[in-house]
Design a protein around this motif. Structure first.
Motif, PDB file in Angstrom:
ATOM      1  N   TRP A 181      -8.128   9.725  -8.324  1.00 20.91           N
ATOM      2  CA  TRP A 181      -7.147  10.911  -8.019  1.00 20.91           C
ATOM      3  C   TRP A 181      -7.169  11.954  -8.865  1.00 20.91           C
ATOM      4  N   HIS A 182      -6.755  13.117  -8.223  1.00 19.52           N
ATOM      5  CA  HIS A 182      -6.758  14.991  -8.359  1.00 19.52           C
ATOM      6  C   HIS A 182      -5.558  14.980  -8.313  1.00 19.52           C
ATOM      7  N   ASN A 183      -5.050  16.339  -8.617  1.00 24.21           N
ATOM      8  CA  ASN A 183      -3.900  17.012  -8.730  1.00 24.21           C
ATOM      9  C   ASN A 183      -3.935  17.590  -6.908  1.00 24.21           C
TER      10      ASN A 183
ATOM     11  N   PRO B  98       8.339  11.420 -10.000  1.00 15.85           N
ATOM     12  CA  PRO B  98       7.540  10.339 -10.589  1.00 15.85           C
ATOM     13  C   PRO B  98       8.963   9.205 -11.586  1.00 15.85           C
ATOM     14  N   THR B  99       9.771   8.960 -11.859  1.00 14.00           N
ATOM     15  CA  THR B  99      10.776   8.504 -12.319  1.00 14.00           C
ATOM     16  C   THR B  99      10.923   7.594 -11.232  1.00 14.00           C
ATOM     17  N   LEU B 100      10.909   7.703 -10.347  1.00 14.31           N
ATOM     18  CA  LEU B 100      12.014   6.470  -8.995  1.00 14.31           C
ATOM     19  C   LEU B 100      10.094   5.810  -8.670  1.00 14.31           C
ATOM     20  N   PHE B 101       9.353   6.298  -8.154  1.00  8.67           N
ATOM     21  CA  PHE B 101       7.621   5.942  -8.342  1.00  8.67           C
ATOM     22  C   PHE B 101       7.515   4.744 -10.018  1.00  8.67           C
ATOM     23  N   GLU B 102       7.471   5.007 -10.562  1.00  8.83           N
ATOM     24  CA  GLU B 102       6.834   3.799 -11.921  1.00  8.83           C
ATOM     25  C   GLU B 102       8.254   3.108 -11.778  1.00  8.83           C
ATOM     26  N   ALA B 103       9.554   3.405 -11.433  1.00 10.90           N
ATOM     27  CA  ALA B 103      10.691   2.106 -11.286  1.00 10.90           C
ATOM     28  C   ALA B 103      10.085   0.581 -10.041  1.00 10.90           C
ATOM     29  N   VAL B 104       9.902   1.258  -9.153  1.00  7.01           N
ATOM     30  CA  VAL B 104       8.810   0.830  -7.850  1.00  7.01           C
ATOM     31  C   VAL B 104       8.053   0.435  -8.617  1.00  7.01           C
ATOM     32  N   GLN B 105       7.239   0.689  -9.515  1.00  8.02           N
ATOM     33  CA  GLN B 105       5.800  -0.552  -9.758  1.00  8.02           C
ATOM     34  C   GLN B 105       6.194  -1.108 -10.800  1.00  8.02           C
ATOM     35  N   LYS B 106       7.247  -1.056 -11.761  1.00  9.27           N
ATOM     36  CA  LYS B 106       7.514  -1.740 -12.194  1.00  9.27           C
ATOM     37  C   LYS B 106       8.158  -3.153 -12.086  1.00  9.27           C
ATOM     38  N   VAL B 107       8.995  -3.099 -10.409  1.00 10.46           N
ATOM     39  CA  VAL B 107       9.205  -4.069  -9.795  1.00 10.46           C
ATOM     40  C   VAL B 107       8.319  -4.860  -9.459  1.00 10.46           C
ATOM     41  N   LEU B 108       7.733  -3.964  -8.228  1.00 15.01           N
ATOM     42  CA  LEU B 108       6.190  -4.901  -8.279  1.00 15.01           C
ATOM     43  C   LEU B 108       5.826  -5.603  -9.162  1.00 15.01           C
TER      44      LEU B 108
ATOM     45  N   LYS C 240       1.056  -1.693   0.241  1.00  9.49           N
ATOM     46  CA  LYS C 240      -0.291  -0.202  -0.642  1.00  9.49           C
ATOM     47  C   LYS C 240       1.077   0.879  -0.337  1.00  9.49           C
ATOM     48  N   MET C 241       2.127   1.414   0.921  1.00 11.60           N
ATOM     49  CA  MET C 241       2.907   2.665   0.298  1.00 11.60           C
ATOM     50  C   MET C 241       3.976   2.655  -0.332  1.00 11.60           C
ATOM     51  N   LEU C 242       4.345   1.506  -1.417  1.00 11.41           N
ATOM     52  CA  LEU C 242       5.037   1.506  -2.078  1.00 11.41           C
ATOM     53  C   LEU C 242       4.047   1.309  -4.014  1.00 11.41           C
ATOM     54  N   THR C 243       2.013   1.725  -3.405  1.00 13.11           N
ATOM     55  CA  THR C 243       1.605   2.056  -4.900  1.00 13.11           C
ATOM     56  C   THR C 243       0.886   3.686  -4.321  1.00 13.11           C
ATOM     57  N   ASN C 244       1.121   4.080  -3.393  1.00  7.71           N
ATOM     58  CA  ASN C 244       0.436   5.633  -2.986  1.00  7.71           C
ATOM     59  C   ASN C 244       0.831   6.302  -3.599  1.00  7.71           C
ATOM     60  N   ARG C 245      -0.418   6.806  -4.581  1.00  7.19           N
ATOM     61  CA  ARG C 245       0.046   8.410  -4.996  1.00  7.19           C
ATOM     62  C   ARG C 245       0.288   9.357  -4.716  1.00  7.19           C
ATOM     63  N   ALA C 246       0.309   8.963  -3.240  1.00 12.84           N
ATOM     64  CA  ALA C 246      -0.229  10.715  -2.463  1.00 12.84           C
ATOM     65  C   ALA C 246       1.453  11.296  -2.973  1.00 12.84           C
ATOM     66  N   TYR C 247       2.592  10.269  -2.852  1.00  8.34           N
ATOM     67  CA  TYR C 247       4.074  10.714  -2.378  1.00  8.34           C
ATOM     68  C   TYR C 247       4.289  11.329  -3.867  1.00  8.34           C
ATOM     69  N   LEU C 248       3.192  10.698  -4.721  1.00  5.89           N
ATOM     70  CA  LEU C 248       3.772  12.442  -6.307  1.00  5.89           C
ATOM     71  C   LEU C 248       2.669  12.989  -6.133  1.00  5.89           C
TER      72      LEU C 248
END
Length: 532
Positions: free
Chosen positions: A243-245, A254-264, A226-234
């Motif tokens: 989701w809203h801005n 965004p690069t770091l977040f998407e890299a984690v999503q690929k690993v997951l 849940k923490m690794l997929t939380n878009r609030a950190y973006l």
């Protein structure tokens, strides 16, 4: 001589709107104190106290239901003592229940420190107004909260308690990154992108930095995901699944977040699905001895050659039927298929004959339908004339009613005949055409080795297939027996007209059981098809 005033018996009801202990903590306690003081001043005897912490916006409060049940079961009418009418009800169902009990004199009085009520028409009207105001306040509060949430989303402000890594800023009414926890979040994301961590080891990593559950143990795997997929950190805000801005500083790029999503995604374990084995003839036939289903299995000989065998499941106990190899079943079914495969030219002749009969049927139907329409129209004209004659006074009422009843019954009979005619012989051509299409399909299937299509074909034209003594037997209709006879004679010849004429007039066909193992045909009396 002094007179003593009789005390009014009431039940006390106190309620607060939230079930959380850290909100409105003193609400019920304060209500109880004030109401007990009011009861002493007004000489009110409190026979029972009901308290609960639940919203009155919707029906279904346990404490309120127990109070109503207590009042209904009481041997004498009782009153209700509450701080305000909105403590009793904020919805129309509960409010209506209270007013109804006042109407039938189960509730003797309603006492409030700051609201006056009498069980009179005017008093009940004012009580309805008070309940209506309570509901209006509740509904209006909901709309105001929704409007405020929409405005906060438009401004990009966080709606609730800040997620881990952020803190709430009461001045800006928004969130901002925590100086320490935000760095822990970023470090955890960077560690996970290396691919050296599992969810459990990442939870241990976070525990070393003090990120643990309330009981002091490392986070559960689901919490880490849940923490690794939380878009609030973006810098996003989630409301009702959308989701809203947001208008606050993001912790991650965004690069770091998407890299984690690929690993997951790469480490997700897909659910294991059962792969159906390619046993084509399973579900096709039953055991001819015990009636159980037929199953299949592989067998490999000492040279490594794999064979497919079909056998009885023996669910009903002992069964002496042997295993049957798939090649033997396929050969027998191919023989059956060849027995009903006719020359294509003769099938085309049958199709032409059916088309001719269909055109004759359409012409015949048109003339009969037109005749029925004329009779119905004539009947309606007679009815109209009869009504005109009766209105002019030329016939007596009794004669009019008798004649009208006769015409009405005649009209109903004509309409029924019209309906039945539309259904009669409606689809007698369709079974014939379906039979011819199946003949064409048999010609095409004979040229292939598609065992699955063979199975579907025999399931369509036959019934109750069985396997007994390594022999396949299928029951089918008289038309297909005629077809097999014609194939045995190398063509239809006179049989063509015999088949079609029989099918045209036949209502019930006797079933055939054709056995391919010994090359013999045995008959079994069984009603299979109905032609009309």
């Amino acid at each position: 001589m002094e007179t003593t005033q009789t005390k009014t018996k009431c039940v006390l009801y106190a309620r607060k709107s939230t079930e959380e202990d850290d909100k409105q903590v003193m609400s019920i306690e304060a209500q109880l104190f004030e109401l007990q003081e009011f009861a002493r001043r007004e000489r009110i005897e409190i026979v029972k106290v009901f308290t609960e912490a639940k919203s009155a916006k919707k029906p279904g409060r346990d404490g309120f239901a127990k109070m109503i049940e207590y009042i209904e079961n009481s041997t004498e009418p009782l009153g209700i003592l509450a701080w305000h009418p909105d403590r009793l009800a904020r919805n129309s169902v509960d409010g209506g229940k209270i007013i109804y009990l006042v109407d039938i004199n189960r509730i003797a009085s309603l006492r409030f420190p700051q609201f006056w009520f009498e069980p009179t028409p005017q008093g009940k009207f004012m009580l309805q107004v008070a309940f209506g105001q309570s509901k209006y306040f509740s509904d209006n509060l909901v709309e105001n909260v929704k409007r405020g949430i929409r405005q906060k989303i438009r401004r990009g402000e966080w709606l609730t308690l800040a997620p881990f890594g952020y803190v709430n800023n009461l001045k800006t009414k928004n969130i901002e990154p925590d100086k320490v926890k935000s760095r822990i979040i970023k470090r955890a994301f960077e560690e996970y992108t290396t691919g050296t961590h599992t969810l459990k080891s990442l939870a241990d990593f976070l525990a070393d930095y003090g990120v643990v559950q309330k009981k002091g143990t490392p986070l559960a795997k689901v919490s880490v995901v849940k923490m690794l997929t939380n878009r609030a950190y973006l810098g996003f805000i989630k409301h009702r699944g959308e989701w809203h801005n947001g208008n606050f500083e993001p912790i991650l790029s965004p690069t770091l977040f998407e890299a984690v999503q690929k690993v997951l995604t790469s480490r997700k374990k897909p659910r294991k699905s059962k792969v159906a084995l390619p046993f084509v003839f399973t579900g096709f036939a039953k055991c001819g001895e015990c009636g159980c289903a037929i199953t299949a299995q592989y067998a490999t000989n000492r040279f490594g050659t794999r064979y497919t065998y079909y056998r009885c499941t023996k669910k009903n106990g002992k069964c002496a039927q042997p295993y049957t190899q798939e090649k033997i079943l396929a050969t027998q079914l191919q023989t059956l298929l060849q027995s009903v495969s006719l020359p294509f030219s003769e099938i085309e002749e049958m199709d032409k004959q059916i088309t001719l009969w269909e055109n004759e049927s359409i012409s015949e139907k048109g003339s009969v339908a037109q005749n029925l329409k004329e009779k119905i129209r004539a009947n309606e004209e007679k009815l109209n004339k009869l009504v005109s004659v009766f209105l002019d006074g030329d016939i007596e009422r009794e004669m009019y009613l008798a004649r009208k009843d006769l015409l009405m019954r005649e009209k109903v009979g004509l309409l029924e005949s019209k309906t039945n005619f539309g259904q009669q012989r409606k689809n007698w051509v369709e079974p014939l055409r379906s039979f011819v299409l199946s003949l064409k399909q048999a010609v095409d299937l004979e040229k292939t080795s598609n065992h699955l299509e063979w199975k579907k074909f025999f399931q369509k034209i036959g019934s109750n297939p069985e396997i007994k003594d390594k022999t396949v037997s299928i029951r089918w209709g008289e038309l297909w027996d005629f077809t097999a006879s014609a194939v045995g004679g190398k063509g239809f010849g006179e049989n063509q007209s015999t088949i079609l004429a029989s099918a045209k007039s036949l209502h019930i066909l006797n079933s055939e059981q054709v056995t391919t193992g010994a090359g013999e045909r045995t008959r079994t009396s069984m009603n299979c098809f109905a032609w009309s």
